[in-house]
Scaffold this motif. Structure first.
Motif, PDB file in Angstrom:
ATOM      1  N   ALA A   1      -2.712  13.559  -0.300  1.00  0.00           N
ATOM      2  CA  ALA A   1      -2.954  12.258  -0.924  1.00  0.00           C
ATOM      3  C   ALA A   1      -2.102  12.137  -2.168  1.00  0.00           C
ATOM      4  O   ALA A   1      -1.677  13.143  -2.754  1.00  0.00           O
ATOM      5  N   SER A   2      -1.871  10.907  -2.568  1.00  0.00           N
ATOM      6  CA  SER A   2      -1.179  10.670  -3.832  1.00  0.00           C
ATOM      7  C   SER A   2      -1.902   9.593  -4.610  1.00  0.00           C
ATOM      8  O   SER A   2      -2.627   8.761  -4.046  1.00  0.00           O
ATOM      9  N   GLY A   3      -1.711   9.614  -5.910  1.00  0.00           N
ATOM     10  CA  GLY A   3      -2.296   8.620  -6.784  1.00  0.00           C
ATOM     11  C   GLY A   3      -1.430   8.468  -8.014  1.00  0.00           C
ATOM     12  O   GLY A   3      -0.757   9.415  -8.431  1.00  0.00           O
ATOM     13  N   ARG A   4      -1.468   7.269  -8.568  1.00  0.00           N
ATOM     14  CA  ARG A   4      -0.605   6.962  -9.712  1.00  0.00           C
ATOM     15  C   ARG A   4      -0.854   7.936 -10.853  1.00  0.00           C
ATOM     16  O   ARG A   4       0.077   8.428 -11.500  1.00  0.00           O
ATOM     17  N   ASP A   5      -2.117   8.208 -11.096  1.00  0.00           N
ATOM     18  CA  ASP A   5      -2.490   9.109 -12.193  1.00  0.00           C
ATOM     19  C   ASP A   5      -3.981   9.371 -12.053  1.00  0.00           C
ATOM     20  O   ASP A   5      -4.630   8.851 -11.142  1.00  0.00           O
ATOM     21  N   TRP A   6      -4.544  10.179 -12.959  1.00  0.00           N
ATOM     22  CA  TRP A   6      -5.989  10.368 -12.951  1.00  0.00           C
ATOM     23  C   TRP A   6      -6.660   9.014 -13.197  1.00  0.00           C
ATOM     24  O   TRP A   6      -6.204   8.228 -14.008  1.00  0.00           O
ATOM     25  N   GLY A   7      -7.740   8.799 -12.451  1.00  0.00           N
ATOM     26  CA  GLY A   7      -8.480   7.557 -12.619  1.00  0.00           C
ATOM     27  C   GLY A   7      -7.937   6.404 -11.812  1.00  0.00           C
ATOM     28  O   GLY A   7      -8.400   5.283 -11.969  1.00  0.00           O
ATOM     29  N   TYR A   8      -6.954   6.673 -10.975  1.00  0.00           N
ATOM     30  CA  TYR A   8      -6.421   5.632 -10.104  1.00  0.00           C
ATOM     31  C   TYR A   8      -6.746   5.957  -8.650  1.00  0.00           C
ATOM     32  O   TYR A   8      -7.020   7.087  -8.281  1.00  0.00           O
TER      33      TYR A   8
ATOM     34  N   GLU B   1       0.842  -1.191   0.000  1.00  0.00           N
ATOM     35  CA  GLU B   1       0.000   0.000   0.000  1.00  0.00           C
ATOM     36  C   GLU B   1       0.884   1.251   0.000  1.00  0.00           C
ATOM     37  O   GLU B   1       1.992   1.240   0.525  1.00  0.00           O
ATOM     38  N   ALA B   2       0.345   2.330  -0.594  1.00  0.00           N
ATOM     39  CA  ALA B   2       1.103   3.568  -0.719  1.00  0.00           C
ATOM     40  C   ALA B   2       1.411   4.155   0.646  1.00  0.00           C
ATOM     41  O   ALA B   2       0.623   4.056   1.585  1.00  0.00           O
ATOM     42  N   ALA B   3       2.585   4.774   0.744  1.00  0.00           N
ATOM     43  CA  ALA B   3       2.986   5.410   1.990  1.00  0.00           C
ATOM     44  C   ALA B   3       3.031   6.914   1.772  1.00  0.00           C
ATOM     45  O   ALA B   3       3.808   7.409   0.953  1.00  0.00           O
ATOM     46  N   VAL B   4       2.190   7.635   2.494  1.00  0.00           N
ATOM     47  CA  VAL B   4       2.140   9.080   2.427  1.00  0.00           C
ATOM     48  C   VAL B   4       2.319   9.610   3.836  1.00  0.00           C
ATOM     49  O   VAL B   4       1.584   9.199   4.751  1.00  0.00           O
ATOM     50  N   THR B   5       3.297  10.477   4.025  1.00  0.00           N
ATOM     51  CA  THR B   5       3.531  11.050   5.347  1.00  0.00           C
ATOM     52  C   THR B   5       3.367  12.559   5.287  1.00  0.00           C
ATOM     53  O   THR B   5       3.578  13.183   4.236  1.00  0.00           O
ATOM     54  N   GLN B   6       2.984  13.124   6.436  1.00  0.00           N
ATOM     55  CA  GLN B   6       2.766  14.559   6.532  1.00  0.00           C
ATOM     56  C   GLN B   6       3.491  15.117   7.744  1.00  0.00           C
ATOM     57  O   GLN B   6       3.596  14.441   8.771  1.00  0.00           O
TER      58      GLN B   6
ATOM     59  N   ASN C   1       2.491   9.945  -9.699  1.00  0.00           N
ATOM     60  CA  ASN C   1       2.543  11.214 -10.430  1.00  0.00           C
ATOM     61  C   ASN C   1       1.722  12.304  -9.743  1.00  0.00           C
ATOM     62  O   ASN C   1       2.135  13.445  -9.647  1.00  0.00           O
ATOM     63  N   ASN C   2       0.533  11.929  -9.306  1.00  0.00           N
ATOM     64  CA  ASN C   2      -0.405  12.939  -8.800  1.00  0.00           C
ATOM     65  C   ASN C   2      -0.349  13.054  -7.283  1.00  0.00           C
ATOM     66  O   ASN C   2      -0.242  12.056  -6.572  1.00  0.00           O
ATOM     67  N   MET C   3      -0.426  14.307  -6.828  1.00  0.00           N
ATOM     68  CA  MET C   3      -0.542  14.562  -5.398  1.00  0.00           C
ATOM     69  C   MET C   3      -1.608  15.630  -5.166  1.00  0.00           C
ATOM     70  O   MET C   3      -1.851  16.471  -6.052  1.00  0.00           O
ATOM     71  N   TYR C   4      -2.227  15.581  -3.993  1.00  0.00           N
ATOM     72  CA  TYR C   4      -3.406  16.415  -3.712  1.00  0.00           C
ATOM     73  C   TYR C   4      -3.336  16.953  -2.292  1.00  0.00           C
ATOM     74  O   TYR C   4      -2.831  16.281  -1.400  1.00  0.00           O
TER      75      TYR C   4
ATOM     76  N   GLN D   1      -6.600   6.887  -4.815  1.00  0.00           N
ATOM     77  CA  GLN D   1      -5.823   7.852  -4.044  1.00  0.00           C
ATOM     78  C   GLN D   1      -5.577   7.303  -2.646  1.00  0.00           C
ATOM     79  O   GLN D   1      -6.447   6.670  -2.051  1.00  0.00           O
ATOM     80  N   TYR D   2      -4.378   7.580  -2.142  1.00  0.00           N
ATOM     81  CA  TYR D   2      -3.969   7.150  -0.807  1.00  0.00           C
ATOM     82  C   TYR D   2      -3.655   8.383   0.017  1.00  0.00           C
ATOM     83  O   TYR D   2      -2.961   9.282  -0.449  1.00  0.00           O
ATOM     84  N   PHE D   3      -4.140   8.361   1.265  1.00  0.00           N
ATOM     85  CA  PHE D   3      -4.082   9.558   2.088  1.00  0.00           C
ATOM     86  C   PHE D   3      -3.035   9.457   3.190  1.00  0.00           C
ATOM     87  O   PHE D   3      -2.784   8.377   3.737  1.00  0.00           O
TER      88      PHE D   3
END
Lengths: 110, 112
Positions: free
Chosen positions: B92-99, B1-6, B30-33, B101-103
């Motif tokens: 959050a991040s995601g591989r690309d649009w339509g994929y 699973e994706a690892a996103v830290t803040q 690629n994408n971050m939010y 998102q991991y928070f």
């Protein structure tokens, strides 16, 4: 908000019972995600759906893009299922951004 | 699973001060939010990025800037913080649009 409507807004469940949450979309949703926000505030990914159904343990989710809704079924609810459930939809008309509902608060009682 | 830290996880700022919230992801997405979460509103998109060097306005960008200096890092900047920006902020991040998102775990910001 209004583009993604979740129901009910809150739910109290006896441990061991079943229930269903619903999201209705007024945008042309192409994918749907379901999250559980636990009492500490972390967002856990539950499902990522294109039109169709998925199942994971006691949880099952469906997404019907033609009828513009998604459901999340909880079977044999456990105390750790408590939290706030969010659905979020991605729509090409909205720039492929996620639009969130305002959540369903679920409390599972022993 | 994706690892996103803040970081930070909690921040108290004064009105008019500058605040920078940082986000790091280690999955080469690629994408971050950046979202904020307020009672009665769910999560709302502030800014997003589809790669290093790019930033785009989301649904509620006023009062915020964003910076994506690298694939891994995405910052949210409040140049002049106001009490109305008191909220919980999620990256959050995601591989690309339509994929999917991991928070990240969220940052609780209080502006006094």
């Amino acid at each position: 908000g209004d583009k993604v409507k979740q129901s009910p807004s809150a739910l109290s469940l006896q441990e061991g019972t079943n229930s269903a949450l619903r999201c209705n979309f007024s945008i042309a949703a192409t994918t749907v995600q379901w999250f559980l926000q636990n009492p500490r505030g972390s967002l856990m990914n539950l499902f990522y759906l294109v039109p169709g159904t998925k199942e994971n343990g006691r949880l099952k989710s469906a997404f019907d893009s033609k009828e513009s809704y998604s459901t999340l079924h909880i079977r044999d609810a456990q105390l750790e299922d408590s939290g706030t459930y969010f659905c979020a939809a991605e729509a090409g008309s909205a720039g492929n951004k996620l639009t969130f509902g305002i959540g369903t608060r679920v409390l599972v009682r022993p | 699973e994706a690892a996103v830290t803040q970081s930070p996880r909690n921040k108290v700022a004064v009105t008019g001060g500058k605040v920078t919230l940082s986000c790091n992801q280690t999955n080469n997405h690629n994408n971050m939010y950046w979202y904020r979460q307020d009672t009665g509103h769910g999560l709302r998109l502030i800014h997003y990025s589809y790669g290093a060097g790019s930033t785009e306005k989301g649904d509620i960008p006023d009062g915020y800037k964003a910076s994506r200096p690298s694939q891994e890092n995405f910052s949210l900047i409040l140049e002049l913080a106001t009490p109305s920006q008191t909220s919980v902020y999620f990256c959050a991040s995601g591989r690309d649009w339509g994929y999917e998102q991991y928070f990240g775990p969220g940052t609780r910001l209080t502006v006094l």
